[in-house]
Design an enzyme around this catalytic site. Structure first.
Site, mmCIF file in Angstrom:
data_model
loop_
_atom_site.group_PDB
_atom_site.id
_atom_site.type_symbol
_atom_site.label_atom_id
_atom_site.label_comp_id
_atom_site.label_asym_id
_atom_site.label_seq_id
_atom_site.Cartn_x
_atom_site.Cartn_y
_atom_site.Cartn_z
ATOM 1 N N CYS A 2 50.699 27.694 28.667
ATOM 2 C CA CYS A 2 50.645 26.263 28.405
ATOM 3 C C CYS A 2 50.202 26.002 26.971
ATOM 4 C CB CYS A 2 49.698 25.498 29.327
ATOM 5 S SG CYS A 2 50.102 25.642 31.054
ATOM 6 N N ARG A 27 54.364 29.369 24.544
ATOM 7 C CA ARG A 27 53.238 29.494 25.458
ATOM 8 C C ARG A 27 53.608 29.130 26.899
ATOM 9 N NH1 ARG A 27 48.407 29.774 22.788
ATOM 10 N NH2 ARG A 27 47.316 29.054 24.623
ATOM 11 N N TRP A 74 53.317 26.476 31.503
ATOM 12 C CA TRP A 74 53.582 27.738 32.195
ATOM 13 C C TRP A 74 52.890 27.589 33.541
ATOM 14 C CZ3 TRP A 74 50.826 31.930 34.216
ATOM 15 C CH2 TRP A 74 51.568 33.093 34.475
ATOM 16 N N ASN A 100 45.246 23.250 29.521
ATOM 17 C CA ASN A 100 45.657 24.654 29.543
ATOM 18 C C ASN A 100 44.476 25.431 30.118
ATOM 19 O OD1 ASN A 100 45.678 27.149 26.936
ATOM 20 N ND2 ASN A 100 46.481 27.307 28.981
ATOM 21 N N GLY A 101 44.740 26.195 31.179
ATOM 22 C CA GLY A 101 43.656 26.946 31.813
ATOM 23 C C GLY A 101 43.761 26.829 33.313
ATOM 24 N N GLU A 484 56.508 51.298 25.974
ATOM 25 C CA GLU A 484 56.735 50.055 25.225
ATOM 26 C C GLU A 484 58.237 49.731 25.172
ATOM 27 O OE1 GLU A 484 55.270 47.564 24.362
ATOM 28 O OE2 GLU A 484 56.295 46.681 22.658
ATOM 29 N N LYS A 488 59.974 46.344 26.702
ATOM 30 C CA LYS A 488 60.811 45.428 25.917
ATOM 31 C C LYS A 488 62.103 45.153 26.674
ATOM 32 C CE LYS A 488 58.489 44.138 23.824
ATOM 33 N NZ LYS A 488 57.112 44.412 23.579
ATOM 34 N N GLU A 491 61.506 42.948 29.917
ATOM 35 C CA GLU A 491 61.065 41.559 29.782
ATOM 36 C C GLU A 491 62.131 40.644 29.169
ATOM 37 O OE1 GLU A 491 57.365 41.147 27.640
ATOM 38 O OE2 GLU A 491 57.999 42.528 26.090
ATOM 39 N N HIS A 507 58.531 65.782 38.892
ATOM 40 C CA HIS A 507 57.620 65.549 40.008
ATOM 41 C C HIS A 507 57.980 64.292 40.797
ATOM 42 C CE1 HIS A 507 55.092 68.814 38.679
ATOM 43 N NE2 HIS A 507 55.139 68.326 37.443
ATOM 44 N N LYS A 606 53.621 33.548 25.922
ATOM 45 C CA LYS A 606 53.132 34.391 24.831
ATOM 46 C C LYS A 606 51.651 34.699 24.946
ATOM 47 C CE LYS A 606 53.687 36.435 20.874
ATOM 48 N NZ LYS A 606 54.354 37.744 20.990
HETATM 49 C C1 F6R Z 1 54.909 42.088 25.774
HETATM 50 C C2 F6R Z 1 53.808 41.214 25.449
HETATM 51 C C3 F6R Z 1 52.626 41.195 26.342
HETATM 52 C C4 F6R Z 1 51.338 41.128 25.492
HETATM 53 C C5 F6R Z 1 50.112 40.973 26.401
HETATM 54 C C6 F6R Z 1 48.827 40.982 25.607
HETATM 55 O O1 F6R Z 1 55.934 41.996 24.845
HETATM 56 O O2 F6R Z 1 53.849 40.507 24.472
HETATM 57 O O3 F6R Z 1 52.599 42.293 27.183
HETATM 58 O O4 F6R Z 1 51.250 42.280 24.732
HETATM 59 O O5 F6R Z 1 50.206 39.791 27.112
HETATM 60 O O6 F6R Z 1 48.794 39.940 24.685
HETATM 61 P P1 F6R Z 1 47.799 39.921 23.478
HETATM 62 O O7 F6R Z 1 48.139 41.046 22.565
HETATM 63 O O8 F6R Z 1 47.981 38.587 22.853
HETATM 64 O O9 F6R Z 1 46.420 40.108 24.057
#
Ligand code: F6R
Length: 611
Positions: A2, A27, A74, A100-101, A484, A488, A491, A507, A606
């Site tokens: 949010c 967000r 969100w 937000n929260g 990682e 990517k 997501e 395994h 985000k």
């Molecule tokens: C994946 C991604 C999330 C963040 C995670 C932590 O692409 O962006 O997995 O890495 O939510 O976020 P931060 O780094 O802001 O604590």
């Protein structure tokens, strides 16, 4: 999680709020809305779905007035419908709230408020706040005091903006455990969840702390605690260039941010190294040689991509500084009685600096007596302010929901830290440190090479974009790279992808392999290259399709697969920093082929400010 924004000034508030929400849409983008206080009433426009729908609605039904609040959601409590979209109002529509929260005790509050005659229209926790303030206003008809009293009854996290029809000349804001800044302009003031929302208007910022309330008019912003005592706040100056938060000719923020990585690495290294003397300068962390020498263990705590950066950091720190490192998911760390004390260093890693689980873990570690340092991107964020020392990665605003440039910058910061500890503990010699610093400085050029060859992998993306499952394999320091890379892909393309340490394949996961399963094998030059080749052969023997990431000049790999992506050679300890780049590009290209919204993938946000 949010985004909220508020404006009070002389311009049309709805226009400013809408443009700010565009910067905050990363967000959350389940619904959006605006409320304006004008002519003795509150008027709202709300829509389910992305902001563009709200923009269309506002074009058809404009809102006048110069005081207002806005929200991009969100969803946590209640489905993403128009009814549940913020801003919410009280029974009479006299006041409006964006939030937000999570209000954790909202059910109890709601029951009591309903029993007292309040009528709820949404399923959200936020609406309870609106009614609670309305209820408290019955005491003295003072919205500021009512807000303070209401917040004392609330458990959980909030960043809120409040407007009242009878006080169009003030905007109220408050925060606890969710980010909120005040933007101080000339004859106009702002509130926002994040800096980019207000950067076009001002770079003067006040960071609100937990349980602070701001009473904002056109000409001033007064900050108080919940007991009504005024608090002196410092105005900080933001250096970010607003252009950095634009797409700059790229079709998506994600692609722009991938291409920014060479410059980001240069920024993260900045003036922190001196190759000649082999010195590393990380004074901001306040770590003494004595502290480094008596360290018994390090815990790295983070979420998501930052957690994978931490996994790479473990390899770096254990190799260069010979100290035991545990890497923990922040959401697990605090619930498992971690063995942390005054001789343990805890490193929290976070791009946003606002991730609720990471923040909670940091507080837990501090309460156990550990020194906590942060590797953080967003300046002045909650995590940056609460750690004992913050190592800023200087990646600039990262807008694409899938993290790319922040990850690479985190790896650079971890390498600098590992080198520093290695030197302080007498384990890395001057020539060795000098050599590594030299190689570190070559990374931007290496990544530029990868980026210049990005189009070479289009055919691989075309060939595999219809697959429904992927397996990623890596070994050692590139096992986290595999994780990682797979994150990517899943997501932004919604393809199911799993990552394994390649040695673990036999395994269990080997059972998955058949002719429909692409396996991305990270097979760049390393101590375990031969073992990786054996894993590649095991996949081929079971008719799996291998996409290999290999070091330029490696012809041997071509004996097993034609799907090869080459990257320039570097030292193994630095290889994750290069290797992740083609995996980001592969995920991006596959997602584009599948028509995904790469900057705003479904269900994600985000900044994850709820636990
Ligand atoms: C994946 C991604 C999330 C963040 C995670 C932590 O692409 O962006 O997995 O890495 O939510 O976020 P931060 O780094 O802001 O604590």
């Amino acid at each position: 999680m949010c985004g909220i924004i508020g404006y009070i000034g002389e311009q049309t508030a709805a226009d400013i709020i809408l443009s700010g929400l565009q910067k905050l849409e990363y967000r959350g983008y389940d619904s959006a809305g605006v409320a304006i206080a004008s002519d003795g009433k509150i008027e709202r426009r709300r829509c389910e779905g992305k902001l563009v729908k709200l923009a269309n609605l506002l074009r058809d039904q404009p809102l006048c007035g110069t005081t207002g609040i806005g929200h991009t959601r969100w969803a946590t409590h209640g489905r993403p419908t128009e009814f549940n979209a913020h801003p919410h109002i009280d029974c009479t529509g006299a006041l409006s709230v964006v939030h937000n929260g999570i209000i954790e005790n909202y059910l109890k509050l709601k029951q009591d408020l309903i029993a007292g005659g309040h009528e709820f229209r949404s399923q959200t926790d936020t609406e309870a706040l609106a009614h609670l303030i309305e209820e408290e206003m019955k005491i003295d008809n003072d919205v500021e005091k009512a807000l303070s009293r209401a917040l004392k009854k609330v458990d959980g996290a909030y960043a809120i903006g409040v407007i009242h029809k009878d006080s169009p000349d003030i905007l109220l804001a408050a925060r606890k455990s969710s980010p909120l800044i005040l933007g101080i302009g000339d004859g106009e003031n702002f509130i926002a969840s994040d800096v980019p929302a207000i950067l076009p208007y001002t770079r003067s910022i006040i960071y609100l702390e937990d349980e602070e309330i701001a009473i904002i008019s056109r000409d001033k912003a007064v900050v108080k605690n919940l007991d009504g005592e005024t608090i002196e706040k410092k105005i900080e100056h933001i250096e970010w260039n607003p252009v950095l938060a634009e797409k700059g000719g790229f079709p998506h923020f994600m692609l722009k941010e991938i291409f920014e990585q060479p410059q980001v690495i240069r920024n993260t290294i900045g003036g922190r190294t001196d190759e000649e003397s082999a010195k590393i300068y990380l004074e901001e962390l306040g770590l003494s040689v004595e502290e480094a020498q008596k360290l018994s263990a390090i815990y790295i705590v983070a979420c998501g991509t930052a957690y994978y950066a931490g996994m790479v950091g473990k390899y770096m720190l254990e190799k260069l500084a010979r100290v035991h490192v545990d890497v923990d998911l922040a959401s697990e760390f605090r619930y498992r009685a971690p063995m942390v004390d005054a001789n343990t260093l805890v490193i929290v890693i976070s791009q946003s600096g606002e991730t609720a689980d990471t923040l909670a873990a940091l507080r837990e570690a501090k309460s156990l007596g550990a020194k906590v340092i942060g590797i953080v991107n967003v300046k002045g964020s909650s995590i940056a302010r609460e750690v004992d020392g913050a190592l800023y990665i200087h990646a600039g605003p990262e807008i694409g929901v899938a993290s790319t440039k922040a990850y690479v910058a985190m790896l650079i910061a971890l390498l600098l830290l590992s080198l520093q500890f290695g030197r302080m503990r007498g384990l890395v010699s001057v020539p060795e440190a000098r050599r590594l610093i030299h190689l570190l400085k070559e990374l931007p050029r290496n990544i530029e090479t990868v980026l210049s060859e990005a189009a070479d992998m289009n055919w691989i993306a075309d060939r595999f974009c219809e697959c429904s499952d992927f397996l990623y394999l890596g070994r050692g320091i590139n096992f986290p790279t595999a994780m990682e890379g797979s994150l990517k892909l899943k997501e932004i393309s919604y393809i199911h992808a799993e990552a394994y340490a390649a040695g673990e394949m036999k395994h269990g996961p080997i059972a998955l392999i058949d002719r429909r399963m692409p396996v991305v094998a990270i097979a760049t030059k390393s101590d375990t290259y031969d073992k990786m080749l054996s894993n590649v052969q095991e996949v081929i023997a079971r008719e799996g399709m291998v996409i290999a990431l290999a070091t330029t000049g490696d012809e041997q790999i071509k004996e097993y697969t034609q799907n090869v992506i080459y990257v320039p050679e570097t030292e193994e300890i630095l290889s994750p920093i290069i290797n992740v780049v083609p995996l980001q590009l592969l995920a991006y290209k596959i997602a584009i082929n599948r028509g995904s919204d790469v900057d705003q993938p479904r269900n994600l946000a985000k900044s994850v400010t709820v636990e």
